[in-house]
Motif scaffolding. Structure first.
Motif, PDB file in Angstrom:
ATOM      1  N   VAL A 228      -4.570   9.294  -8.899  1.00 44.01           N
ATOM      2  CA  VAL A 228      -5.333  10.329  -8.974  1.00 44.01           C
ATOM      3  C   VAL A 228      -5.724  10.607  -7.689  1.00 44.01           C
ATOM      4  O   VAL A 228      -5.462   9.814  -6.616  1.00 44.01           O
ATOM      5  N   ALA A 229      -6.231  11.615  -7.371  1.00 43.30           N
ATOM      6  CA  ALA A 229      -6.663  12.375  -5.996  1.00 43.30           C
ATOM      7  C   ALA A 229      -7.654  11.125  -5.090  1.00 43.30           C
ATOM      8  O   ALA A 229      -7.219  10.725  -3.892  1.00 43.30           O
ATOM      9  N   GLN A 230      -8.475  10.799  -6.041  1.00 43.10           N
ATOM     10  CA  GLN A 230      -9.390   9.910  -5.230  1.00 43.10           C
ATOM     11  C   GLN A 230      -8.669   8.554  -4.995  1.00 43.10           C
ATOM     12  O   GLN A 230      -9.031   7.933  -3.982  1.00 43.10           O
ATOM     13  N   GLN A 231      -7.874   8.056  -5.719  1.00 42.56           N
ATOM     14  CA  GLN A 231      -6.984   6.817  -5.163  1.00 42.56           C
ATOM     15  C   GLN A 231      -6.094   6.956  -3.994  1.00 42.56           C
ATOM     16  O   GLN A 231      -6.089   6.185  -3.365  1.00 42.56           O
ATOM     17  N   HIS A 232      -5.572   8.163  -3.968  1.00 41.42           N
ATOM     18  CA  HIS A 232      -4.677   8.408  -2.690  1.00 41.42           C
ATOM     19  C   HIS A 232      -5.820   8.483  -1.738  1.00 41.42           C
ATOM     20  O   HIS A 232      -5.322   7.811  -0.476  1.00 41.42           O
ATOM     21  N   ASP A 233      -6.913   8.937  -1.639  1.00 40.48           N
ATOM     22  CA  ASP A 233      -7.858   8.971  -0.615  1.00 40.48           C
ATOM     23  C   ASP A 233      -8.187   7.508  -0.047  1.00 40.48           C
ATOM     24  O   ASP A 233      -8.178   7.371   1.087  1.00 40.48           O
ATOM     25  N   VAL A 234      -8.425   6.824  -1.196  1.00 36.41           N
ATOM     26  CA  VAL A 234      -8.820   5.267  -0.745  1.00 36.41           C
ATOM     27  C   VAL A 234      -7.456   4.766  -0.204  1.00 36.41           C
ATOM     28  O   VAL A 234      -7.774   3.985   0.857  1.00 36.41           O
ATOM     29  N   LEU A 235      -6.332   4.946  -0.735  1.00 37.01           N
ATOM     30  CA  LEU A 235      -5.135   4.482  -0.306  1.00 37.01           C
ATOM     31  C   LEU A 235      -4.931   4.837   0.926  1.00 37.01           C
ATOM     32  O   LEU A 235      -4.610   3.937   2.050  1.00 37.01           O
ATOM     33  N   ARG A 236      -5.097   5.965   1.506  1.00 32.66           N
ATOM     34  CA  ARG A 236      -4.914   6.517   2.816  1.00 32.66           C
ATOM     35  C   ARG A 236      -5.784   5.949   3.833  1.00 32.66           C
ATOM     36  O   ARG A 236      -5.242   5.431   4.917  1.00 32.66           O
ATOM     37  N   ALA A 237      -7.020   5.689   3.390  1.00 35.49           N
ATOM     38  CA  ALA A 237      -7.999   4.887   4.306  1.00 35.49           C
ATOM     39  C   ALA A 237      -7.744   3.525   4.383  1.00 35.49           C
ATOM     40  O   ALA A 237      -7.788   3.103   5.771  1.00 35.49           O
ATOM     41  N   ALA A 238      -7.023   2.856   3.536  1.00 35.49           N
ATOM     42  CA  ALA A 238      -6.515   1.639   3.631  1.00 35.49           C
ATOM     43  C   ALA A 238      -5.514   1.542   4.665  1.00 35.49           C
ATOM     44  O   ALA A 238      -5.234   0.516   5.564  1.00 35.49           O
TER      45      ALA A 238
ATOM     46  N   LEU B 195       0.879  -1.190  -0.055  1.00 34.95           N
ATOM     47  CA  LEU B 195      -0.085  -0.034   0.011  1.00 34.95           C
ATOM     48  C   LEU B 195       0.716   1.320  -0.021  1.00 34.95           C
ATOM     49  O   LEU B 195       0.559   2.223  -0.627  1.00 34.95           O
ATOM     50  N   ARG B 196       1.774   1.383   0.710  1.00 32.98           N
ATOM     51  CA  ARG B 196       2.934   2.486   0.902  1.00 32.98           C
ATOM     52  C   ARG B 196       3.476   2.660  -0.528  1.00 32.98           C
ATOM     53  O   ARG B 196       3.820   3.713  -0.884  1.00 32.98           O
ATOM     54  N   ILE B 197       3.899   1.501  -1.161  1.00 33.11           N
ATOM     55  CA  ILE B 197       4.533   1.567  -2.601  1.00 33.11           C
ATOM     56  C   ILE B 197       3.671   2.327  -3.536  1.00 33.11           C
ATOM     57  O   ILE B 197       3.693   3.281  -4.201  1.00 33.11           O
ATOM     58  N   LEU B 198       2.186   1.898  -3.432  1.00 31.98           N
ATOM     59  CA  LEU B 198       1.294   2.538  -4.189  1.00 31.98           C
ATOM     60  C   LEU B 198       1.158   3.928  -3.927  1.00 31.98           C
ATOM     61  O   LEU B 198       1.129   4.789  -4.945  1.00 31.98           O
ATOM     62  N   GLU B 199       0.888   4.363  -2.609  1.00 32.97           N
ATOM     63  CA  GLU B 199       0.877   5.663  -2.044  1.00 32.97           C
ATOM     64  C   GLU B 199       1.941   6.512  -2.475  1.00 32.97           C
ATOM     65  O   GLU B 199       1.824   7.729  -2.886  1.00 32.97           O
ATOM     66  N   GLU B 200       3.391   6.088  -2.579  1.00 32.33           N
ATOM     67  CA  GLU B 200       4.318   6.596  -2.927  1.00 32.33           C
ATOM     68  C   GLU B 200       4.531   6.828  -4.445  1.00 32.33           C
ATOM     69  O   GLU B 200       5.554   7.517  -4.882  1.00 32.33           O
ATOM     70  N   GLU B 201       3.654   6.332  -5.034  1.00 31.90           N
ATOM     71  CA  GLU B 201       3.707   6.389  -6.587  1.00 31.90           C
ATOM     72  C   GLU B 201       5.013   5.676  -7.156  1.00 31.90           C
ATOM     73  O   GLU B 201       5.412   6.168  -8.226  1.00 31.90           O
TER      74      GLU B 201
ATOM     75  N   ASP C 100      10.845 -15.654   2.078  1.00 33.80           N
ATOM     76  CA  ASP C 100       9.940 -16.559   1.672  1.00 33.80           C
ATOM     77  C   ASP C 100       8.476 -16.285   1.207  1.00 33.80           C
ATOM     78  O   ASP C 100       7.835 -16.990   0.611  1.00 33.80           O
ATOM     79  N   ASP C 101       8.403 -15.203   1.698  1.00 33.64           N
ATOM     80  CA  ASP C 101       6.966 -14.447   1.564  1.00 33.64           C
ATOM     81  C   ASP C 101       7.014 -13.665   0.379  1.00 33.64           C
ATOM     82  O   ASP C 101       7.746 -12.844   0.039  1.00 33.64           O
ATOM     83  N   LYS C 102       6.010 -14.391  -0.650  1.00 32.45           N
ATOM     84  CA  LYS C 102       6.473 -13.809  -2.092  1.00 32.45           C
ATOM     85  C   LYS C 102       6.009 -12.178  -2.349  1.00 32.45           C
ATOM     86  O   LYS C 102       6.229 -11.427  -3.079  1.00 32.45           O
ATOM     87  N   ASN C 103       4.763 -11.673  -1.225  1.00 32.84           N
ATOM     88  CA  ASN C 103       4.419 -10.522  -1.450  1.00 32.84           C
ATOM     89  C   ASN C 103       5.373  -9.437  -0.757  1.00 32.84           C
ATOM     90  O   ASN C 103       5.661  -8.349  -1.222  1.00 32.84           O
ATOM     91  N   ILE C 104       5.940 -10.035   0.248  1.00 34.20           N
ATOM     92  CA  ILE C 104       7.122  -9.135   0.949  1.00 34.20           C
ATOM     93  C   ILE C 104       8.093  -9.100   0.031  1.00 34.20           C
ATOM     94  O   ILE C 104       8.752  -8.038  -0.071  1.00 34.20           O
ATOM     95  N   LEU C 105       8.557 -10.242  -0.708  1.00 36.17           N
ATOM     96  CA  LEU C 105       9.372 -10.186  -1.662  1.00 36.17           C
ATOM     97  C   LEU C 105       9.363  -9.091  -2.676  1.00 36.17           C
ATOM     98  O   LEU C 105      10.326  -8.534  -3.014  1.00 36.17           O
ATOM     99  N   LYS C 106       7.989  -9.102  -3.159  1.00 33.43           N
ATOM    100  CA  LYS C 106       7.737  -8.187  -4.311  1.00 33.43           C
ATOM    101  C   LYS C 106       7.849  -6.652  -3.897  1.00 33.43           C
ATOM    102  O   LYS C 106       8.303  -5.898  -4.568  1.00 33.43           O
ATOM    103  N   ALA C 107       7.512  -6.390  -2.676  1.00 38.22           N
ATOM    104  CA  ALA C 107       7.522  -5.002  -2.162  1.00 38.22           C
ATOM    105  C   ALA C 107       9.104  -4.725  -2.067  1.00 38.22           C
ATOM    106  O   ALA C 107       9.273  -3.474  -2.416  1.00 38.22           O
TER     107      ALA C 107
END
Lengths: 303, 135
Positions: free
Chosen positions: A86-96, A74-80, B9-16
């Motif tokens: 887009v702004a709405q996606q940022h809002d959703v991500l922040r909630a997540a 999620l942080r990787i997405l938020e950090e783009e 070993d966790d593929k999703n942590i690996l991906k991140a």
């Protein structure tokens, strides 16, 4: 309050707890450490506790791994890092992310619960140098990978008397209070741990302290000052341990209170708008012969 | 460009981790268990190993000990991550000369800073000559 000396109860407006956080002139209340073991086979009890602790380790490990992945992705997405949002996606991500942080908090609480059974087991009460415990716990929290972005530091009064405590359990308590505090404050905050001698309000010159007090306090930000510690103490005084720590702040805090009380101490918490939060606890001074004292004051500062 | 071997070993942590470290400009190799970690490290000696402690059929400490036994890999920097909070893990990592130790869920910025610093340190300090191997 200065970090260098005893804190008479009278310096804390209203007292730490109605009737005195540390009962004046009375012997420290010793915990009934046999309640979980009476009538039980010690070997069987030890085996059962070990099994439960191992089970908790497995459960928390299995929770932490996917939670780490979710938060990081999620942080990787938020950090783009993988493309613009887009702004709405940022809002959703922040909630997540907000919900994920809540889950992280719950998992921390679950880790704390691993000690619940240990808390019911027999305490190993010895004379403990609480100043050293404070410095050790703070030093561990200052290591990389531990609560980044918060400046955690300790102020330990000189010549603290030894207290009666179970060292491992009190380390757990202090760590839990620090984790709760650092989790609640924004990045860039400063969190101070003060350890000083404590005496009842009736103290007169020359009286020996009856307890050592440890306060965990949000002391402002790395770029500005927070509220005076005395104000936070004042707020703490308005809330006795029962009201402050039962319900609302989590399993870890409840466990902390059980441990501190079983070691003969008291624990309170408070918060004051604009002045940050405060946890503090006392532990009774060890009897003469058990006690050791520290040679001097040490302050260790975090990043 | 420094090369990092990620053992997770966790593929999703690996991906991140791959996304973050690639964005940082590192060359990466990955492994998800003990044997493949040893195989990859032998084939493409990394400058740093970012390693989970709990792994299928073993653990990160075993991997590090095995790497230390190889002359070409004995000075490799290592950073551990773990979801376990069993007591003593950090101390064991320190004893083995790890450059870092992080509990999950970790703060990625701290982890990356630690990796950067470890690699800078490895670049600045030439490997110790034989007979002077204290870390």
């Amino acid at each position: 309050m200065g970090p260098g000396g005893m804190v008479p109860g009278g310096m804390v407006p209203g007292g730490m707890v109605p009737g005195g956080m540390v009962p004046g002139g009375t012997e420290p209340r010793w915990p009934d450490d046999g309640r979980a073991t009476s009538g039980a086979d010690p070997a069987a009890l030890h085996r059962r506790l070990s099994e439960q602790v191992a089970w908790h380790h497995v459960v928390t490990h299995e929770l932490t791994t996917p939670l780490t992945a979710v938060r990081e992705l999620l942080r990787i997405l938020e950090e783009e890092l993988v493309g613009p949002l887009v702004a709405q996606q940022h809002d959703v991500l922040r909630a997540a992310l907000e919900s994920t942080e809540t889950l992280v908090g719950y998992v921390d609480e679950l880790f704390d619960s691993m000690s619940a059974d240990q808390a019911s087991a027999r305490l190993e009460l010895t004379a403990v140098d609480l100043g050293t415990v404070v410095q050790d716990v703070v030093a561990k929290l200052r290591q990389p990978g531990q609560h980044g972005g918060t400046d955690v530091y300790a102020v330990v009064s000189p010549n603290l008397p030894a207290v009666v405590a179970d060292r491992l359990r009190i380390e757990h308590v202090l760590r839990n209070l620090l984790v709760q505090t650092t989790r609640a404050v924004p990045k860039g905050s400063r969190v101070c741990v003060v350890a000083c001698a404590h005496a009842p309000r009736t103290t007169v010159a020359g009286d020996r302290p009856t307890a050592v007090l440890v306060a965990v306090h949000e002391s402002g930000t790395t770029t500005g000052r927070g509220g005076p510690l005395d104000l936070a103490f004042d707020a703490a005084a308005a809330r006795v341990a029962d009201g402050a720590l039962r319900g609302g702040i989590g399993l870890g805090a409840s466990l902390c209170r059980e441990l501190v009380e079983r070691m003969g101490g008291q624990i309170v918490s408070a918060s004051r708008p604009g002045h940050g939060g405060l946890f503090c606890f006392t532990l009774p001074v060890a009897a003469a012969g058990q006690a050791g004292s520290r040679p001097g004051s040490t302050t260790c500062r975090g990043r | 460009m420094s090369k990092i071997l990620i053992v997770e070993d966790d593929k999703n942590i690996l991906k991140a981790l791959v996304i973050r470290l690639r964005a940082r400009g590192y060359e990466l190799a990955t492994a998800q268990d003990v044997q493949s970690a040893l195989d990859v490290a032998a084939a493409e000696p990394p400058d740093l190993v970012l390693m989970d402690i709990s792994l299928p059929s073993g653990n990160g400490f075993e991997v590090l000990r095995a790497l230390r036994a190889e002359p070409a890999l004995r000075d490799v920097q290592t950073v551990f991550v773990t979801a376990s909070r069993r007591p003593g893990l950090r101390e064991r990592a320190n004893e083995l000369g790890a450059a870092g130790f992080f509990e999950k869920p970790f703060e990625a910025t701290e982890l990356l800073d630690c990796i950067d610093a470890a690699l800078r340190s490895a670049t600045v300090h030439e490997p110790a000559p034989r007979g002077n191997e204290s870390r």
